[in-house]
Enzyme design. Structure first.
Site, PDB file in Angstrom:
ATOM      1  N   TYR A   1      11.129  10.229  -1.284  1.00  0.00           N
ATOM      2  CA  TYR A   1      10.439   8.934  -1.161  1.00  0.00           C
ATOM      3  C   TYR A   1      11.052   7.955  -2.159  1.00  0.00           C
ATOM      4  O   TYR A   1      12.253   7.973  -2.367  1.00  0.00           O
ATOM      5  CB  TYR A   1       8.923   9.118  -1.335  1.00  0.00           C
ATOM      6  CG  TYR A   1       8.190   7.962  -0.681  1.00  0.00           C
ATOM      7  CD1 TYR A   1       8.338   7.742   0.696  1.00  0.00           C
ATOM      8  CD2 TYR A   1       7.425   7.072  -1.410  1.00  0.00           C
ATOM      9  CE1 TYR A   1       7.724   6.661   1.306  1.00  0.00           C
ATOM     10  CE2 TYR A   1       6.808   5.993  -0.802  1.00  0.00           C
ATOM     11  CZ  TYR A   1       6.963   5.788   0.547  1.00  0.00           C
ATOM     12  OH  TYR A   1       6.364   4.722   1.154  1.00  0.00           O
TER      13      TYR A   1
ATOM     14  N   ARG B   1       8.667  -5.493   6.102  1.00  0.00           N
ATOM     15  CA  ARG B   1       8.647  -5.631   4.639  1.00  0.00           C
ATOM     16  C   ARG B   1       8.763  -4.249   4.016  1.00  0.00           C
ATOM     17  O   ARG B   1       7.814  -3.708   3.491  1.00  0.00           O
ATOM     18  CB  ARG B   1       7.348  -6.315   4.192  1.00  0.00           C
ATOM     19  CG  ARG B   1       7.369  -6.774   2.729  1.00  0.00           C
ATOM     20  CD  ARG B   1       5.967  -6.977   2.208  1.00  0.00           C
ATOM     21  NE  ARG B   1       5.178  -5.760   2.246  1.00  0.00           N
ATOM     22  CZ  ARG B   1       5.232  -4.796   1.329  1.00  0.00           C
ATOM     23  NH1 ARG B   1       6.073  -4.892   0.313  1.00  0.00           N
ATOM     24  NH2 ARG B   1       4.462  -3.727   1.420  1.00  0.00           N
TER      25      ARG B   1
ATOM     26  N   ASP C   1       4.020  -1.070   5.236  1.00  0.00           N
ATOM     27  CA  ASP C   1       5.108  -2.041   5.081  1.00  0.00           C
ATOM     28  C   ASP C   1       5.148  -3.096   6.183  1.00  0.00           C
ATOM     29  O   ASP C   1       6.223  -3.461   6.672  1.00  0.00           O
ATOM     30  CB  ASP C   1       6.454  -1.312   4.963  1.00  0.00           C
ATOM     31  CG  ASP C   1       6.603  -0.637   3.605  1.00  0.00           C
ATOM     32  OD1 ASP C   1       5.714  -0.826   2.763  1.00  0.00           O
ATOM     33  OD2 ASP C   1       7.592   0.071   3.381  1.00  0.00           O
TER      34      ASP C   1
ATOM     35  N   ASP D   1      -0.353  -0.198   1.436  1.00  0.00           N
ATOM     36  CA  ASP D   1       0.154  -1.256   0.567  1.00  0.00           C
ATOM     37  C   ASP D   1      -0.981  -2.070  -0.038  1.00  0.00           C
ATOM     38  O   ASP D   1      -0.890  -2.513  -1.184  1.00  0.00           O
ATOM     39  CB  ASP D   1       1.098  -2.174   1.349  1.00  0.00           C
ATOM     40  CG  ASP D   1       2.231  -1.409   1.995  1.00  0.00           C
ATOM     41  OD1 ASP D   1       2.984  -0.745   1.264  1.00  0.00           O
ATOM     42  OD2 ASP D   1       2.352  -1.443   3.231  1.00  0.00           O
TER      43      ASP D   1
ATOM     44  N   ASN E   1       8.774  -1.669  -6.166  1.00  0.00           N
ATOM     45  CA  ASN E   1       9.743  -0.648  -5.767  1.00  0.00           C
ATOM     46  C   ASN E   1      10.853  -1.285  -4.931  1.00  0.00           C
ATOM     47  O   ASN E   1      10.648  -2.311  -4.305  1.00  0.00           O
ATOM     48  CB  ASN E   1       9.050   0.433  -4.916  1.00  0.00           C
ATOM     49  CG  ASN E   1       8.202   1.374  -5.748  1.00  0.00           C
ATOM     50  OD1 ASN E   1       8.612   1.798  -6.805  1.00  0.00           O
ATOM     51  ND2 ASN E   1       7.005   1.682  -5.274  1.00  0.00           N
TER      52      ASN E   1
ATOM     53  N   ASN F   1       2.191   5.771  -8.622  1.00  0.00           N
ATOM     54  CA  ASN F   1       2.730   6.057  -7.294  1.00  0.00           C
ATOM     55  C   ASN F   1       1.585   6.264  -6.301  1.00  0.00           C
ATOM     56  O   ASN F   1       0.651   7.020  -6.569  1.00  0.00           O
ATOM     57  CB  ASN F   1       3.602   7.322  -7.366  1.00  0.00           C
ATOM     58  CG  ASN F   1       4.466   7.509  -6.136  1.00  0.00           C
ATOM     59  OD1 ASN F   1       4.014   7.308  -5.013  1.00  0.00           O
ATOM     60  ND2 ASN F   1       5.705   7.894  -6.353  1.00  0.00           N
TER      61      ASN F   1
END
Length: 644
Positions: free
Chosen positions: A192, A245, A336, A359, A500, A544
């Site tokens: 990841y 995104r 995303d 998100d 990130n 995370n």
């Protein structure tokens, strides 16, 4: 030739975990003829059945005769029979891609669900036609892990390690998951963030085998049919993206598939969800990334991104088809999506489906957990803090809202009052009341009365925050001036650089500790190595999302939840914060180590499930007496099964 009864039984029996059936060459040859009679399409788990009648039995015998004739006429060099007519076919002739649906011998070694490689014992090798297909050595599961870890460590480039892991997942699923569970701290950055970001950027070049479903505008009107093409029927978790995104990398279109694949690997390894119950999906509506549109290796639709009604109709068809095909309790995790779609989709389907946006909600929950834990280091309550965010998108506003919700519950105050403790900075500067007419709807609750300030360092000096949180997706925005300003205001400034991948982090761990003279409580979105400063070793934590979403999903599943409620997110945060020990605090950590993640996930799952029962949103009754033990008992184990 194999009997019609045995062939019909085998052809209509899907592979069963732990019991792969075997067919000899002559049996497979016979089954092709029976398939002609049955009209089977050769897929495991066919949705349509067939009955052997006198009519189609006659067809089978005629087909047998035609194959016999073909065998008599068609001979290739060396006298080898061309049984299926492949060598005599020309490009303009159509052929049928028959496949036997059972696994044995060579086929078994290429079935990632059942393959054990050199771990097949002597009896299994005899029973399942593996003699000669493997070297004589029989090795243990643990030795296989050691060997593969040794191989992975030979690679110097992270993307090479990623590709090696993906190859292993496609070859031997249980070995992949055992490696990931046993070496989670080492392998998590590979499967990841941050490596998955580079994998998505280059996905078209490294794509080998499909690991999920691609639903594009070409499938509009046929989405339910596409879902039924997936071989697994009992799906519990879907992670879906439209690729607009991806992390902090922008619009990667169809190549965003690496994100759902990676997330679901973590659902299994960290949360214990069965791999067969996980479905990665990419919705391809095009891309506005000019480089990808010109890239000869791009694997998605070569068109500008669809918007408006066309986009909404495809997403609605997908959401409707998922519910129709998999039922009310399948968890759909949005991943995303761009801001303008993410909030709308969550609001639109939150009341009709079991949906979760990692998100917005997952990031918020994990950050809140870190802040709750950090209070033991600074000796304050959340309500005593002033928060300043750099970034006012999905992550920033999602975190801010969950913090405000927790403060309002702790202080028994209104949500509006709690929001006044939280300030946001976007690309145009501090979000203030004078800008409200031009703000997007999700930013408006954070428009407080204050003079407009453009620069972040000036906002820090004016607002005097105790907590600085970066969700901007833009690297190196926490400059030396910004960190020093935070350190001048606070004895223990809390600095969270969450963007990130690593290249987009607002600052590094070394910068945060050095510029604050070792006083910062620091955590980041991507991993950083320990830092030596002033004779002390600081271990930076990683905020995370993998701490939260695997256990959160497991909790929803074990409770049979039908909706996600914001109180479940608070319950997950509190469970994670409670796992931070005094030993962790001594190192400056506000998150527990990942090596204990399966136990942490079970605690989170128990808290989430308990809240689902409390809110009346659980359907799995009666409620188990010990939810932690029940969660642990439901977790998938990558241990090999013995085949008879």
């Amino acid at each position: 030739m194999i009997s019609l009864q045995r062939c019909c039984f085998l052809q209509n029996t899907p592979s069963v975990s732990g019991r792969p059936w075997g067919l000899s060459h002559s049996e497979r040859k016979g089954c092709v003829l029976v398939k002609v009679a049955l009209g089977s399409n050769g897929r495991s788990g066919d949705r349509t059945g067939s009955v052997l009648t006198e009519s189609n039995l006659k067809e089978a015998r005629e087909a047998e005769a035609s194959v016999t004739d073909l065998n008599a006429k068609s001979m290739v060099g060396g006298g080898v029979e061309d049984v299926y007519g492949e060598d005599t076919a020309t490009e303009d002739q159509q052929v049928t891609p028959w496949a036997v649906s059972v696994a044995s011998g060579y086929t078994l070694l290429r079935d990632p669900h059942h393959n054990k490689g050199l771990a097949f014992n002597e009896k299994e090798r005899d029973a399942h036609y593996l003699r000669g297909l493997l070297p004589p050595a029989v090795v243990s599961h643990d030795l296989q892990v050691r060997k593969m870890m040794n191989n992975i460590r030979q690679y110097q480039v992270p993307l090479q390690k990623y590709m090696a892991m993906m190859d292993l997942q496609e070859r031997n699923g249980k070995l992949f998951y055992k490696m990931l569970i046993d070496h989670v701290e080492e392998l998590l950055p590979i499967v990841y963030t941050p490596t998955v970001g580079e994998a998505c950027q280059k996905y078209g070049s490294i794509f080998k085998n499909p690991q999920g479903l691609f639903i594009s505008l070409k499938e509009k009107g046929k989405v339910l049919e596409v879902l039924r093409n997936w071989p697994e029927r009992r799906i519990q978790v879907i992670v879906v993206t439209d690729g607009e995104r991806i992390l902090g990398l922008g619009d990667l279109g169809c190549q965003g598939m690496g994100i759902p694949v990676g997330k679901l690997s973590l659902y299994t390894a960290l949360g214990g969800i069965r791999p067969s119950a996980c479905l990665p999906v990419t919705i391809d509506v095009g891309t506005n990334n000019e480089e990808l549109l010109k890239d000869e290796f791009y694997i998605g639709l070569r068109q500008r991104r669809a918007t408006g009604q066309e986009y909404a109709e495809l997403l609605h068809e997908f959401m409707t088809a998922v519910k129709q095909n998999y039922g009310e309790k399948v968890l759909i995790q949005f991943e995303d999506f761009a801001n303008h779609n993410a909030f709308d989709l969550l609001a639109k389907y939150g009341s009709t489906h079991l949906v979760f946006n990692d998100d917005i909600q997952g990031t918020a929950s994990v950050v809140l957990a870190g802040l709750i834990a950090a209070q033991k280091l600074v000796g304050k309550t959340l309500a005593d803090h002033t928060f300043l965010f750099l970034g006012a998108g999905e992550a920033g506003t999602g975190i801010a809202e969950l913090i405000a919700l927790e403060i309002s519950k702790q202080t028994n105050s209104s949500l509006e009052d709690a929001r006044k403790k939280i300030w946001l900075v976007d690309s145009r500067g501090l979000i203030v009341r004078d800008r409200i007419e031009s703000l997007q709807h999700f930013k408006k609750p954070w428009a407080h009365r204050h003079d407009h300030i453009k620069e972040l360092v000036n906002a820090v000096k004016a607002i005097k925050p105790t907590v600085l949180i970066g969700t901007s997706g833009v690297g190196r925005k926490f400059t030396k001036d910004v960190v020093e300003a935070m350190a001048s205001i606070n004895e223990r400034p809390i600095i969270l650089a969450l963007s990130n991948p690593t290249s987009q982090s607002e600052c590094t761990a070394e910068e945060a500790y050095t510029w604050s003279q070792g006083r910062a409580i620091f955590s980041s979105g991507s991993p950083f190595d320990p830092v030596e400063y002033g004779g002390k070793t600081f271990v930076p934590g990683q905020a995370n999302n993998a701490y939260i979403f695997p256990g959160f999903g497991l909790g929803l599943i074990i409770a049979g939840a039908i909706r996600v409620h914001e109180d479940m997110l608070l319950a997950a945060s509190e469970a994670l914060a409670s796992q931070v020990t005094e030993e962790n605090f001594a190192k400056g950590l506000i998150y527990p180590p990942f090596k204990n993640i399966r136990k942490i996930s079970a605690q989170i799952a128990a808290n989430v499930a308990s809240k689902a029962y409390e809110l009346g949103l659980a359907t799995r009754l009666p409620q188990p007496e010990n939810l932690v033990k029940y969660a642990e008992s439901c977790m998938f184990s990558p241990a090999y099964r013995t085949y008879r």
